[in-house]
Design an enzyme around this catalytic site. Structure first.
Site, short mmCIF file in Angstrom:
data_model
loop_
_atom_site.label_atom_id
_atom_site.label_comp_id
_atom_site.label_asym_id
_atom_site.label_seq_id
_atom_site.Cartn_x
_atom_site.Cartn_y
_atom_site.Cartn_z
N SER A 247 -10.99 1.60 2.87
CA SER A 247 -12.22 1.78 3.65
C SER A 247 -12.97 3.01 3.17
CB SER A 247 -11.90 1.90 5.14
OG SER A 247 -11.44 3.22 5.40
N LYS A 248 -14.11 3.23 3.80
CA LYS A 248 -14.96 4.37 3.44
C LYS A 248 -14.23 5.71 3.56
CE LYS A 248 -19.44 2.48 4.57
NZ LYS A 248 -20.38 2.22 5.63
#
Ligand code: GLU
Length: 477
Positions: A247-248
């Site tokens: 994820s980010k």
């Protein structure tokens, strides 16, 4: 029969690198087999789906060169390619299943379901909530607000052969009466995907293995509708360096971010293809090679871990090698970045001549634009420290002398170097003393590709002008 494959993103504003990998595998297969690659937008989640969130995906797909044969902006025989515009089809399919007794209307309200869920949780805290089938045998009342649920069998099992994961068998008792259509008339993913994959004649569904759990339900829907299911290939995941879902928080995950960092489209594709596909020990592939070599036998089940450094290395390799990035293509890619730096029309011949010196050191197009800047900016932008250190009154007469040496004779790297060397000998000066002032006045920087090569690319008029100006600055100290 040539395959018909699709990439079916849900709009989220940007193309996730995991999605790009999935799109790539489908695209490669279509191109390898002379098949059709379809882009379908799964925008039935009204809250998340906005026009701009579709644009981001379309832009990134185009930039990567993953062109689609049917879909947004292209059209095709199965238009529209936006699920939000295909709702009548899903409703029709759900109605047919209700008529045939394979699905039923469910009148349970959200509140009633919440109560049932809370009750189930109190009794069996760890068990997944299974809809108790409250409406299974109720009287059919089409005019009352309702969802439509699939009437799942409790016996038997669903089995299918996945091209990557092999035979997958799921006992029906693990499946429940899942929702096909919500009470607002919007379909759930499983119904919409099945209807569209059938209507669009998809022969192979390739997607992330996070969808492996949906496939048995989709197969049940295919069978209930009397459709032949397509083939399936589920792909391993791109995980974070520590093995979690990427994820980010871990890294930049949007294709657009790598584009902004100056990665090349093929550099990105080459890095992503290795998440699931390999060809012996080969690391670097051209786009052509990927199309020629891709097949499903070489797709593995092992998840991979995202490695930002490796990604940069792969991109660098593509930028270094002119068999992978020919000079003209390199120039075309870097010109927009030079333009962004305010260098409107860089001279093409100078640009092409400078590239071999830049290739060895620029890992991204952004770095390449930085290295190329001084060729086209006149005067060059001076690094303050370098200027203060090297453009000193002591250096001024040296720069004047070099100016005189450069006024005539061939303007080639070897001739210039020769001329400077013999003059240094005469004056009993060292290259070390003189090279840095010379470099700073020509490039504005204290580091650059080999000085005489740079001078040759720059050409006599520009080089002389810079020496003159450099000597003036040096006199002022
Ligand atoms: N819209 C789904 C997703 O973005 C597509 C899954 C599929 O390919 O069936 O995950």
């Amino acid at each position: 029969m040539p395959p018909r494959v699709r990439f079916a993103p849900s709009p989220s504003g940007y193309l996730h690198i995991g999605g790009a990998r999935t799109a790539l595998f489908n695209w490669l297969w279509a191109r390898r087999q002379g098949g059709t690659f379809i882009l379908r937008v799964e925008d039935t989640d009204q809250e998340r789906s906005r026009p701009e969130s579709i644009q981001g995906i379309v832009d990134s797909m185009r930039w990567l060169g993953l062109d689609w044969d049917e879909g947004p902006g292209v059209g095709g025989p199965c238009a529209p390619y936006f699920q939000s515009e295909r709702r009548a089809l899903y409703r029709e399919a759900a109605e047919r299943l209700v008529r045939e007794g394979k699905a039923y209307r469910c009148y349970c309200t959200k509140e009633e379901l919440d109560v049932a869920r809370a009750k189930a949780r109190a009794e069996h805290p760890n068990a997944q909530f299974v809809y108790p089938g409250t409406c299974r045998d109720r009287k059919d009342e089409p005019d009352r607000p309702h969802a439509v649920r699939f009437k799942a069998s409790r016996e038997g099992a669903v089995a299918f052969v996945d091209k990557v994961f092999g035979t997958i068998t799921t006992p029906n008792k693990e499946l429940q009466d899942f929702v096909l259509l919500r009470s607002d008339g919007y379909p759930l993913y499983n119904l919409a995907a099945v209807v569209d994959d059938h209507e669009m004649g998809i022969t192979l569904v390739a997607r992330g293995r996070d969808h492996l759990g949906n496939t048995p339900q989709q197969i049940l829907i295919y069978r209930a509708l009397g459709y032949e299911p397509p083939e399936f290939a589920h792909l391993p995941m791109i995980l974070s360096p520590s093995g979690e879902k990427l994820s980010k928080r871990h890294a930049a995950v949007g294709v657009d971010e790598y584009r902004a960092r100056g990665y090349t489209p093929v550099g990105v594709l080459n890095y992503l293809v290795r998440f699931g596909w390999s060809f012996g020990d080969q690391e670097i592939f051209s786009r052509r090679e990927l199309v020629d070599l891709f097949d499903w036998q070489r797709v593995s089940r092992s998840d991979g871990r995202f490695d930002e450094k490796k990604f940069l290395d792969v991109n660098f390799e593509h930028m270094k090698r002119d068999d992978l990035t020919p000079p003209e293509a390199y120039a075309d890619m870097v010109v927009p970045l030079l333009r962004e730096r305010g260098l409107a029309e860089p001279d093409r011949a100078t640009l092409l001549a400078a590239l071999p010196l830049v290739r060895e050191r620029a890992r991204t197009l952004v770095e390449a634009a930085h290295h190329l800047d001084f060729y086209f900016r006149d005067p060059p932008e001076f690094d303050d420290k370098a200027k203060a250190k090297f453009l000193t009154p002591q250096a001024a007469p040296w720069l004047d002398a070099v100016h005189r040496l450069f006024e005539q004779g061939d303007f080639t790297a070897s001739r210039l170097e020769q001329a400077v060397k013999s003059w240094l000998d005469q004056e009993q000066l060292s290259m070390k003393q003189v090279a840095q002032p010379l470099r700073v006045c020509v490039t504005g920087r204290s580091a650059s590709p080999p000085l005489f090569d740079v001078l040759e690319v720059l050409g006599r008029p520009l080089a002389l002008r810079r020496l003159e100006r450099g000597a003036e600055l040096a006199r002022k100290g």
